[in-house]
Scaffold this motif. Sequence first.
Motif, PDB file in Angstrom:
ATOM      1  N   THR A  76      -3.721   0.831  -8.834  1.00 51.30           N
ATOM      2  CA  THR A  76      -3.994  -0.450  -8.278  1.00 51.30           C
ATOM      3  C   THR A  76      -4.528  -1.443  -9.217  1.00 51.30           C
ATOM      4  O   THR A  76      -5.341  -1.442  -9.588  1.00 51.30           O
ATOM      5  CB  THR A  76      -5.348   0.298  -7.349  1.00 51.30           C
TER       6      THR A  76
ATOM      7  N   GLN B 124      -0.361  -7.657  -4.754  1.00 49.80           N
ATOM      8  CA  GLN B 124      -1.292  -6.796  -4.779  1.00 49.80           C
ATOM      9  C   GLN B 124      -0.462  -5.615  -4.540  1.00 49.80           C
ATOM     10  O   GLN B 124       0.361  -5.228  -3.780  1.00 49.80           O
ATOM     11  CB  GLN B 124      -2.205  -6.906  -3.720  1.00 49.80           C
TER      12      GLN B 124
ATOM     13  N   SER C 212      -3.537   4.661  -2.744  1.00 49.56           N
ATOM     14  CA  SER C 212      -4.250   5.430  -2.003  1.00 49.56           C
ATOM     15  C   SER C 212      -4.300   6.937  -2.528  1.00 49.56           C
ATOM     16  O   SER C 212      -3.258   7.550  -2.550  1.00 49.56           O
ATOM     17  CB  SER C 212      -4.375   5.359  -0.394  1.00 49.56           C
TER      18      SER C 212
ATOM     19  N   LEU D 255       0.749  -1.206  -0.029  1.00 47.35           N
ATOM     20  CA  LEU D 255       0.137  -0.050   0.029  1.00 47.35           C
ATOM     21  C   LEU D 255       0.944   1.365   0.090  1.00 47.35           C
ATOM     22  O   LEU D 255       1.930   1.381   0.678  1.00 47.35           O
ATOM     23  CB  LEU D 255      -0.914  -0.065   1.265  1.00 47.35           C
TER      24      LEU D 255
ATOM     25  N   THR E  67      -1.712  -1.299  -3.940  1.00 54.10           N
ATOM     26  CA  THR E  67      -2.746  -0.475  -3.775  1.00 54.10           C
ATOM     27  C   THR E  67      -2.223   0.928  -3.536  1.00 54.10           C
ATOM     28  O   THR E  67      -1.374   1.212  -2.897  1.00 54.10           O
ATOM     29  CB  THR E  67      -3.531  -0.968  -2.638  1.00 54.10           C
TER      30      THR E  67
END
Length: 118
Positions: free
Chosen positions: A91, A113, A117, A11, A115
């Motif tokens: 993302t 993954q 933001s 993230l 991601t």
Amino acid sequence: QVQLRESGGGLVQAGGSLRLSCTSSGRTISNYIVGWFRMAPGKEREFVAHIWWSGGSSDYADSVKGRFTISRDNGKNTVYLQMNSLKPEDTAVYYCAGRYAGSAYNNWGQGTQVTVSS
């Protein structure tokens, strides 16, 4: 049989950076190509970048040109995807895949993954 494994996802805030790694457990030869692909929720898998194992010739999707850099370390049997200036639209689950020149991608990692933001 070459097996590929991705790592390095996570993230990050928009504008940040991540580096993904794709490590090969088998022996590759000069005409092997490693590509990065991504699949966002509700979208089809799309090409991101690829690199020739020998020589390092590479290509990128227009959406990542100037922001992402693909490279390889032959000694470590690893291909990297350096992702800078990340956007929320980056993302996705990122996959690395391998093929021999003239063949389709037939060797896929499990995905990692990413991601971003806002």
